[in-house]
Design an enzyme around this catalytic site. Structure first.
Site, PDB file in Angstrom:
ATOM      1  CG  HIS A 137      -0.282   0.086   2.538  1.00  0.00           C
ATOM      2  ND1 HIS A 137      -0.154  -0.984   3.396  1.00  0.00           N
ATOM      3  CD2 HIS A 137       0.315   1.132   3.174  1.00  0.00           C
ATOM      4  CE1 HIS A 137       0.489  -0.602   4.479  1.00  0.00           C
ATOM      5  NE2 HIS A 137       0.796   0.687   4.371  1.00  0.00           N
TER       6      HIS A 137
HETATM    7  P1  TYD Z   1      -1.719  -2.438   7.669  1.00  0.00           P
HETATM    8  O1  TYD Z   1      -1.315  -1.006   7.791  1.00  0.00           O
HETATM    9  O2  TYD Z   1      -2.470  -2.859   6.448  1.00  0.00           O
HETATM   10  O3  TYD Z   1      -0.428  -3.361   7.893  1.00  0.00           O
HETATM   11  P2  TYD Z   1       0.732  -3.929   6.966  1.00  0.00           P
HETATM   12  O4  TYD Z   1       1.069  -2.922   5.929  1.00  0.00           O
HETATM   13  O5  TYD Z   1       1.853  -4.124   7.927  1.00  0.00           O
HETATM   14  O6  TYD Z   1       0.266  -5.219   6.412  1.00  0.00           O
HETATM   15  O7  TYD Z   1      -2.558  -2.807   8.968  1.00  0.00           O
HETATM   16  C1  TYD Z   1      -2.902  -4.130   9.285  1.00  0.00           C
HETATM   17  C2  TYD Z   1      -4.211  -4.110  10.047  1.00  0.00           C
HETATM   18  O8  TYD Z   1      -4.081  -3.385  11.283  1.00  0.00           O
HETATM   19  C3  TYD Z   1      -5.355  -3.446   9.277  1.00  0.00           C
HETATM   20  O9  TYD Z   1      -6.524  -4.248   9.451  1.00  0.00           O
HETATM   21  C4  TYD Z   1      -5.580  -2.131   9.975  1.00  0.00           C
HETATM   22  C5  TYD Z   1      -5.056  -2.347  11.385  1.00  0.00           C
HETATM   23  N1  TYD Z   1      -4.423  -1.135  11.923  1.00  0.00           N
HETATM   24  C6  TYD Z   1      -5.058  -0.379  12.903  1.00  0.00           C
HETATM   25  O10 TYD Z   1      -6.187  -0.688  13.330  1.00  0.00           O
HETATM   26  N2  TYD Z   1      -4.451   0.743  13.378  1.00  0.00           N
HETATM   27  C7  TYD Z   1      -3.224   1.134  12.944  1.00  0.00           C
HETATM   28  O11 TYD Z   1      -2.679   2.177  13.422  1.00  0.00           O
HETATM   29  C8  TYD Z   1      -2.567   0.351  11.927  1.00  0.00           C
HETATM   30  C9  TYD Z   1      -1.212   0.720  11.395  1.00  0.00           C
HETATM   31  C10 TYD Z   1      -3.205  -0.775  11.461  1.00  0.00           C
END
Ligand code: TYD
Length: 137
Positions: free
Chosen positions: A54
């Site tokens: 992303h």
């Molecule tokens: P995501 O940012 O998509 O993680 P990565 O890039 O490491 O795979 O986040 C993973 C999950 O965590 C997503 O369902 C959203 C949740 N999340 C929160 O609830 N709060 C936050 O501050 C972050 C960063 C993620």
């Protein structure tokens, strides 16, 4: 905030020595170029799992591997790709907005993220083609 369009390594001081160990410190607006609104960390990511996939529209992030090794493969809006290998706890990476990232973790890695905004799912671009089609910031 000094505007940067591409990610770059972000190093902070390592205070101490081998006899007693080390400490590194960040402060809003002192050595972090934004007001810190959120800190999160990830851990126990299996070694064969890639995360990320992303970009963000508004969020600035400074990310450290406080344990283990974390590899970021990044792409900016101009299509320029880079690899950042985080393996020292005081040497992170600064990701400005509009950076596509894929992230690999060593088995014991802990990723610490210092963020300029609160969590907002609307700030994410999770579709690579949509990221590539971004023209205005
Ligand atoms: P995501 O940012 O998509 O993680 P990565 O890039 O490491 O795979 O986040 C993973 C999950 O965590 C997503 O369902 C959203 C949740 N999340 C929160 O609830 N709060 C936050 O501050 C972050 C960063 C993620």
């Amino acid at each position: 905030m000094e505007a940067i369009n591409s990610p770059e390594y972000f190093e902070v001081k390592s205070i101490g020595g081998p006899a007693q160990g080390y400490i590194s410190v960040v402060n809003s607006l002192e050595n972090i170029p934004f007001t810190i609104k959120r800190v999160y960390w990830t851990y126990y990511t299996p070694q064969n799992v890639l995360r990320g996939f992303h970009a963000h529209k508004k969020l600035h992030q400074i990310i450290f591997a406080v344990s283990g090794t974390i590899t970021f493969i990044t792409e900016d809006l101009e299509g320029s790709k880079n690899e950042f290998i985080l393996k020292e706890p005081n040497k992170g990476v600064y990701l400005p907005p509009f950076i596509w990232r894929e992230i690999k973790f060593s088995h014991n890695a802990v990723l610490l993220c210092i963020a300029s905004e609160e969590y907002d799912e609307n700030d994410y671009i999770r579709d690579y083609d949509m990221f590539k089609n971004q023209t205005n910031k």
